[in-house]
Design a protein around this motif. Structure first.
Motif, PDB file in Angstrom:
ATOM      1  N   LEU A   1     -13.586  19.499  -9.935  1.00 28.90           N
ATOM      2  CA  LEU A   1     -12.923  19.796  -8.669  1.00 28.90           C
ATOM      3  C   LEU A   1     -12.860  18.517  -7.844  1.00 28.90           C
ATOM      4  O   LEU A   1     -13.889  17.856  -7.635  1.00 28.90           O
ATOM      5  CB  LEU A   1     -13.668  20.874  -7.877  1.00 28.90           C
ATOM      6  N   ILE A   2     -11.661  18.162  -7.425  1.00 32.99           N
ATOM      7  CA  ILE A   2     -11.486  17.002  -6.549  1.00 32.99           C
ATOM      8  C   ILE A   2     -11.146  17.528  -5.161  1.00 32.99           C
ATOM      9  O   ILE A   2     -10.069  18.084  -4.944  1.00 32.99           O
ATOM     10  CB  ILE A   2     -10.373  16.068  -7.057  1.00 32.99           C
ATOM     11  N   GLN A   3     -12.074  17.371  -4.229  1.00 37.73           N
ATOM     12  CA  GLN A   3     -11.839  17.773  -2.841  1.00 37.73           C
ATOM     13  C   GLN A   3     -11.369  16.544  -2.073  1.00 37.73           C
ATOM     14  O   GLN A   3     -12.001  15.488  -2.136  1.00 37.73           O
ATOM     15  CB  GLN A   3     -13.119  18.339  -2.223  1.00 37.73           C
ATOM     16  N   SER A   4     -10.237  16.676  -1.358  1.00 31.53           N
ATOM     17  CA  SER A   4      -9.640  15.507  -0.717  1.00 31.53           C
ATOM     18  C   SER A   4      -9.093  15.856   0.661  1.00 31.53           C
ATOM     19  O   SER A   4      -8.914  17.026   1.004  1.00 31.53           O
ATOM     20  CB  SER A   4      -8.516  14.939  -1.597  1.00 31.53           C
ATOM     21  N   ASP A   5      -8.835  14.785   1.440  1.00 33.56           N
ATOM     22  CA  ASP A   5      -8.295  14.995   2.784  1.00 33.56           C
ATOM     23  C   ASP A   5      -6.774  15.115   2.779  1.00 33.56           C
ATOM     24  O   ASP A   5      -6.170  15.405   3.806  1.00 33.56           O
ATOM     25  CB  ASP A   5      -8.731  13.865   3.719  1.00 33.56           C
ATOM     26  N   LYS A   6      -6.148  14.874   1.629  1.00 36.18           N
ATOM     27  CA  LYS A   6      -4.701  15.082   1.487  1.00 36.18           C
ATOM     28  C   LYS A   6      -4.405  15.429   0.036  1.00 36.18           C
ATOM     29  O   LYS A   6      -5.244  15.213  -0.858  1.00 36.18           O
ATOM     30  CB  LYS A   6      -3.902  13.850   1.933  1.00 36.18           C
ATOM     31  N   SER A   7      -3.225  15.977  -0.200  1.00 36.68           N
ATOM     32  CA  SER A   7      -2.846  16.381  -1.555  1.00 36.68           C
ATOM     33  C   SER A   7      -2.765  15.161  -2.469  1.00 36.68           C
ATOM     34  O   SER A   7      -2.225  14.120  -2.088  1.00 36.68           O
ATOM     35  CB  SER A   7      -1.493  17.101  -1.526  1.00 36.68           C
ATOM     36  N   ILE A   8      -3.319  15.306  -3.685  1.00 34.97           N
ATOM     37  CA  ILE A   8      -3.355  14.186  -4.631  1.00 34.97           C
ATOM     38  C   ILE A   8      -2.327  14.421  -5.730  1.00 34.97           C
ATOM     39  O   ILE A   8      -2.416  15.414  -6.466  1.00 34.97           O
ATOM     40  CB  ILE A   8      -4.752  14.031  -5.261  1.00 34.97           C
ATOM     41  N   PRO A   9      -1.350  13.527  -5.891  1.00 36.23           N
ATOM     42  CA  PRO A   9      -0.406  13.650  -7.011  1.00 36.23           C
ATOM     43  C   PRO A   9      -1.139  13.482  -8.342  1.00 36.23           C
ATOM     44  O   PRO A   9      -2.160  12.794  -8.431  1.00 36.23           O
ATOM     45  CB  PRO A   9       0.587  12.504  -6.772  1.00 36.23           C
ATOM     46  N   GLU A  10      -0.598  14.101  -9.385  1.00 32.23           N
ATOM     47  CA  GLU A  10      -1.263  14.065 -10.686  1.00 32.23           C
ATOM     48  C   GLU A  10      -1.385  12.646 -11.220  1.00 32.23           C
ATOM     49  O   GLU A  10      -2.385  12.293 -11.849  1.00 32.23           O
ATOM     50  CB  GLU A  10      -0.488  14.936 -11.681  1.00 32.23           C
TER      51      GLU A  10
ATOM     52  N   PRO B   1       0.836  -1.210   0.000  1.00 32.07           N
ATOM     53  CA  PRO B   1       0.000   0.000   0.000  1.00 32.07           C
ATOM     54  C   PRO B   1       0.867   1.255   0.000  1.00 32.07           C
ATOM     55  O   PRO B   1       1.884   1.321   0.687  1.00 32.07           O
ATOM     56  CB  PRO B   1      -0.796  -0.124   1.300  1.00 32.07           C
ATOM     57  N   LEU B   2       0.458   2.242  -0.793  1.00 28.61           N
ATOM     58  CA  LEU B   2       1.199   3.495  -0.872  1.00 28.61           C
ATOM     59  C   LEU B   2       0.484   4.629  -0.146  1.00 28.61           C
ATOM     60  O   LEU B   2       1.089   5.355   0.629  1.00 28.61           O
ATOM     61  CB  LEU B   2       1.433   3.886  -2.341  1.00 28.61           C
ATOM     62  N   MET B   3      -0.802   4.780  -0.408  1.00 34.79           N
ATOM     63  CA  MET B   3      -1.552   5.848   0.252  1.00 34.79           C
ATOM     64  C   MET B   3      -3.045   5.597   0.097  1.00 34.79           C
ATOM     65  O   MET B   3      -3.487   4.905  -0.827  1.00 34.79           O
ATOM     66  CB  MET B   3      -1.180   7.222  -0.330  1.00 34.79           C
ATOM     67  N   THR B   4      -3.804   6.159   1.017  1.00 28.01           N
ATOM     68  CA  THR B   4      -5.267   6.113   0.960  1.00 28.01           C
ATOM     69  C   THR B   4      -5.781   7.539   0.998  1.00 28.01           C
ATOM     70  O   THR B   4      -5.368   8.341   1.848  1.00 28.01           O
ATOM     71  CB  THR B   4      -5.844   5.314   2.136  1.00 28.01           C
ATOM     72  N   ILE B   5      -6.673   7.860   0.056  1.00 29.35           N
ATOM     73  CA  ILE B   5      -7.186   9.226  -0.070  1.00 29.35           C
ATOM     74  C   ILE B   5      -8.703   9.194  -0.009  1.00 29.35           C
ATOM     75  O   ILE B   5      -9.357   8.431  -0.735  1.00 29.35           O
ATOM     76  CB  ILE B   5      -6.740   9.863  -1.400  1.00 29.35           C
ATOM     77  N   ASN B   6      -9.285  10.011   0.842  1.00 27.03           N
ATOM     78  CA  ASN B   6     -10.730  10.228   0.864  1.00 27.03           C
ATOM     79  C   ASN B   6     -11.022  11.487   0.052  1.00 27.03           C
ATOM     80  O   ASN B   6     -10.372  12.523   0.249  1.00 27.03           O
ATOM     81  CB  ASN B   6     -11.226  10.395   2.300  1.00 27.03           C
ATOM     82  N   TYR B   7     -12.001  11.396  -0.831  1.00 27.00           N
ATOM     83  CA  TYR B   7     -12.248  12.524  -1.731  1.00 27.00           C
ATOM     84  C   TYR B   7     -13.686  12.487  -2.239  1.00 27.00           C
ATOM     85  O   TYR B   7     -14.412  11.497  -2.090  1.00 27.00           O
ATOM     86  CB  TYR B   7     -11.286  12.471  -2.921  1.00 27.00           C
ATOM     87  N   LYS B   8     -14.062  13.593  -2.867  1.00 29.77           N
ATOM     88  CA  LYS B   8     -15.311  13.642  -3.625  1.00 29.77           C
ATOM     89  C   LYS B   8     -15.086  14.512  -4.852  1.00 29.77           C
ATOM     90  O   LYS B   8     -14.225  15.405  -4.856  1.00 29.77           O
ATOM     91  CB  LYS B   8     -16.464  14.175  -2.783  1.00 29.77           C
TER      92      LYS B   8
END
Length: 253
Positions: free
Chosen positions: A226-235, A200-207
């Motif tokens: 628009l991607i709203q997330s709990d952490k920065s999302i790499p491209e 596992p690398l990362m888990t992202i919560n988003y909408k």
């Protein structure tokens, strides 16, 4: 004492006078001979001196030529030695650089191979999720092909043309598209893994929120996403979330 009857001179005196004349002539001849001998000796001495000076000059010139030749030979030997030393230094430096380049090239190749393996084995698992807040917003311009289903985060979306109006289907629920009106896709949780799901690398919560901007001449529906997330999302993670038939470009927030 008898006298010469012809001259009336005393014969004895005449004889003495003749002897005196002879003596004077003899002395004169001897003096002249001595002078000539001395002149000859002086000339010979001068010639000898000149010859000696010439020999000394030639010897000095020969010594100078020999010394110059020796110095030139030593300088040439030093130059060749310095040149050879410089060539060896450059060869050693080139060998060292070549070895370093090979090592660096090997490391880079290994890193590239590792990245290729990681990228090839990377995957995203999306499931319903929730988060208390979404402090990060990533904005993209996206183009949907009209009339073709698009899967985003497990939701099937279709942009439809109905006469002069545009309709939007989200999981079978059809609504009319209004320019600038937001369409919210449900909250999701994306788990990014590699090595075929083992690491596992990362888990992202988003909408995801879509805002319709209009159509293009290429029969595409253009949305601001628009991607709203709990952490920065790499491209590259966003690329995993979008299907291949959707064109996406980052936008300034």
């Amino acid at each position: 004492m008898s006298q010469d009857p012809n001259t009336g001179a005393d014969p004895k005196k005449v004889e003495e006078l003749q002897k005196e004349v002879e003596r004077l002539n003899r002395e004169k001849a001897e003096a002249q001979a001595q002078a000539e001998a001395e002149a000859h000796a002086a000339a010979a001495a001068a010639d000898e001196k000149a010859a000696t000076e010439m020999r000394m000059k030639q010897e000095l010139e020969s010594q100078k030529i020999a010394a110059d030749a020796k110095m030139q030979s030593e300088l040439e030997a030093q130059r060749l030695a310095a040149k050879e030393s410089e060539l060896k230094r450059k060869e050693k430096q080139a060998t060292s650089k070549s070895r370093k380049r090979k090592v660096i090239g090997g490391i880079i190749l290994l890193i590239i191979l590792v990245l290729i393996v990681l990228a090839a084995s990377a995957s995203v698992q999306v499931q319903p999720g929730s988060a208390t807040s979404y402090p990060y917003i990533t904005t993209y311009g996206v183009w949907f092909p009209i009339g073709q289903p698009v899967d985003i985060s497990g939701h099937t979306l279709i942009a439809l043309a109905d006469g002069n109006e545009m309709m939007f289907s989200a999981d079978g629920s059809v609504t009319k598209l209004v320019r600038g009106q937001p369409i919210t896709i449900g909250e999701q949780s994306a788990k990014l893994t590699t090595l075929f799901g083992k690491v596992p690398l990362m888990t992202i919560n988003y909408k995801v929120i879509l805002e319709y901007q209009g159509n293009t001449p290429e029969n595409q529906a253009y949305f601001k996403m628009l991607i709203q997330s709990d952490k920065s999302i790499p491209e590259f993670v966003v690329k995993f979330l979008l299907p291949k038939n959707v064109i996406a470009q980052p936008m300034a927030s």
